[in-house]
Design a protein around this motif. Structure first.
Motif, short mmCIF file in Angstrom:
data_model
loop_
_atom_site.label_atom_id
_atom_site.label_comp_id
_atom_site.label_asym_id
_atom_site.label_seq_id
_atom_site.Cartn_x
_atom_site.Cartn_y
_atom_site.Cartn_z
N VAL A 33 0.85 -1.19 0.00
CA VAL A 33 0.00 0.00 0.00
C VAL A 33 0.89 1.24 0.00
O VAL A 33 1.64 1.48 0.95
CB VAL A 33 -0.96 -0.01 1.21
N TRP A 81 -8.70 2.59 -4.45
CA TRP A 81 -9.98 2.40 -3.76
C TRP A 81 -10.68 3.69 -3.37
O TRP A 81 -11.58 3.69 -2.56
CB TRP A 81 -9.84 1.49 -2.54
N ARG A 133 -17.52 2.88 6.63
CA ARG A 133 -16.77 3.85 5.83
C ARG A 133 -17.05 3.47 4.38
O ARG A 133 -18.19 3.52 3.96
CB ARG A 133 -15.28 3.81 6.22
N PHE A 158 -13.52 -7.07 -1.51
CA PHE A 158 -12.72 -6.77 -0.33
C PHE A 158 -13.48 -5.93 0.68
O PHE A 158 -14.53 -5.36 0.38
CB PHE A 158 -11.40 -6.07 -0.72
N HIS A 160 -12.61 -3.86 4.86
CA HIS A 160 -11.55 -3.30 5.69
C HIS A 160 -11.94 -3.41 7.15
O HIS A 160 -13.09 -3.18 7.51
CB HIS A 160 -11.35 -1.83 5.28
N ASN A 200 -5.41 -5.72 6.60
CA ASN A 200 -4.39 -4.67 6.60
C ASN A 200 -3.18 -5.23 7.37
O ASN A 200 -3.14 -6.41 7.70
CB ASN A 200 -4.95 -3.40 7.24
N ILE A 217 -0.70 -4.45 2.71
CA ILE A 217 0.26 -4.05 3.74
C ILE A 217 0.70 -2.61 3.57
O ILE A 217 1.35 -2.26 2.59
CB ILE A 217 1.50 -4.96 3.70
N GLY A 218 0.37 -1.79 4.53
CA GLY A 218 0.84 -0.41 4.55
C GLY A 218 1.89 -0.24 5.63
O GLY A 218 3.07 -0.53 5.43
N ILE A 219 1.45 0.14 6.80
CA ILE A 219 2.36 0.61 7.86
C ILE A 219 3.50 -0.36 8.18
O ILE A 219 4.63 0.07 8.41
CB ILE A 219 1.55 0.98 9.14
N TYR A 354 1.39 6.58 11.93
CA TYR A 354 0.92 6.82 10.55
C TYR A 354 0.88 8.33 10.27
O TYR A 354 1.28 8.80 9.20
CB TYR A 354 -0.51 6.33 10.35
C1 LIG Z 1 -4.54 2.26 4.16
C2 LIG Z 1 -5.23 1.00 3.87
C3 LIG Z 1 -4.57 -0.23 4.06
C4 LIG Z 1 -3.23 -0.36 4.73
O1 LIG Z 1 -3.41 -0.26 6.12
P1 LIG Z 1 -2.17 -0.46 7.13
O2 LIG Z 1 -2.79 -0.42 8.47
O3 LIG Z 1 -1.26 0.70 6.89
O4 LIG Z 1 -1.55 -1.75 6.79
C5 LIG Z 1 -5.22 -1.38 3.63
N1 LIG Z 1 -6.44 -1.32 3.06
C6 LIG Z 1 -7.11 -0.16 2.90
C7 LIG Z 1 -8.45 -0.18 2.28
C8 LIG Z 1 -6.53 1.04 3.32
O5 LIG Z 1 -7.22 2.19 3.18
#
Ligand SMILES: *Cc1c(COP(=O)(O)O)cnc(C)c1O
Length: 369
Positions: A33, A81, A133, A158, A160, A200, A217-219, A354
């Protein structure tokens, strides 16, 4: 932008190591991400590093972010997204960018744009499983009745998590159950997307059942803990923080005890001491309300004193400091040598890491090592 006064040093090897760790933990494809300029780390260099490390997908929020990746020559699949009404959908479809569909309105726009191009749009249906959301909820049954769903290529479905960082929360279980139901309802209409994705970073790291067909995977890829309080530090998760924010001291001066420091005289020195002026401020993303943070220099932490200004803040270096103007100091980094971390700065303003990294502004050049 010149890096004479400050720089965010981004360690791409740390990003590589974090992705490899996540891959070996999860054993499913990884979507890296890279929204919000790769969480402040720099969109293109990070995206390229992530793909080299083995990530097979890229995820962004905005259409512009996806298009910037294509413009840089990146051919990996990309999901955007947050294509809102009025988004440049034709451009996205023309560039083979996958679009998240959270509502009938967006679906209709995507379909119209695709038909005009005589090309099938690639979509991921986004479902709201409890966060309220993005994603379908009230319109879901109406959406399922649409006969034109077959006119697009449904690549994924998908959702969240709202509370993935709290491993024990029943809310996660409820969201997973609702997700399974919605996948089934879609299947009953004859549509079974190749990829179901829900996790996530927090869920990917601690909930095997949430990993499904791909993890987003973001953070964690940036080496930061998804939640310091519930999941512990980067170190305890074996993640390597990738960003180190550094600045060159603007000047060092000695002041008497009882000197007022900064706007509003919110702080006074309690002893004769040396102050350092750091040429970074809230315009660069240093939180104005920060109190218990500062810099690291010569093996010591020097705490922030007084209010953060737009372009500068002041630290108390202590009476015996020998550091001079022009020397580099660390605002936050891995913490391995005792420096403040993004988590420390977050705690100083009751926020999360973040927000600290994503708000480092465009005046601060990103340097890659
Ligand atoms: C930002 C985001 C992520 C990543 O989240 P992290 O907590 O940083 O891993 C994954 N999916 C969606 C839809 C997001 O908006």
């Amino acid at each position: 932008m010149s890096a004479y006064r400050a720089r965010a040093v981004v360690d791409l090897a740390a990003i590589t190591a974090n992705i490899k760790l996540i891959q070996s933990t999860c054993s499913v494809p990884v979507m890296a991400v890279v929204k919000a300029d790769a969480y402040g780390h720099g969109l293109i260099p990070v995206a390229k590093a992530a793909i080299s490390a083995g990530a097979t997908w890229l995820g962004v929020a905005l259409p512009e972010e996806a298009l910037a990746l294509r413009k840089a020559g990146i051919t990996a699949p990309i999901l955007a997204w947050l294509a809102s009404p009025g988004a440049p959908l034709s451009e996205l479809i023309a560039h083979d960018i996958d679009i998240a569909i959270p509502s009938i309105a967006i679906f209709s726009e995507v379909l119209a744009a695709a038909n005009a191009l005589k090309k099938k749009a690639r979509i991921h249906i986004e479902v709201d499983t409890g966060m309220s959301r993005g994603g379908f909820r009230d319109e879901w049954s109406t959406f399922l009745e649409r006969s034109d769903l077959t006119e697009v290529e449904v690549i994924g479905i998908f959702s969240h998590f709202a509370r993935a960082d709290e491993a024990d929360s029943d809310f996660n279980l409820q969201q997973k159950m609702r997700f399974a139901e919605m996948v089934k309802e879609l299947g009953a209409c004859g549509i079974s997307p190749q990829i179901q994705h829900l996790a996530n970073s927090a869920a990917a790291l601690q909930d095997q059942a949430a990993r499904m067909g791909m993890v987003r995977i973001g953070i964690a890829m940036y080496g930061l803990s998804p939640d310091y309080e519930h999941m512990g530090s980067s170190k305890s998760l074996n993640l390597q923080p990738a960003m180190c924010l550094e600045a060159r001291l603007h000047l060092v001066k000695e002041v008497e005890a009882g000197s007022s420091v900064g706007y509003g005289s919110s702080a006074q020195t309690t002893r004769k001491t040396k102050l350092g002026v750091v040429p970074l401020g809230y315009a660069d993303g240093i939180p104005r309300m920060a109190k218990n943070a500062g810099i690291f220099v010569d093996g010591e932490r020097a705490p922030l004193i007084g209010r953060v200004s737009m372009d500068q803040f002041v630290v108390d270096l202590g009476p015996d400091a020998t550091v001079k103007g022009g020397e580099w100091v660390c605002v936050f980094g891995s913490g391995d040598s005792g420096e403040y971390t993004a988590d420390d700065w977050a705690a100083a303003v009751s926020s999360i890491n973040y927000e600290i990294v994503t708000r480092i502004g465009p005046r601060v050049p990103r340097i890659y090592k």
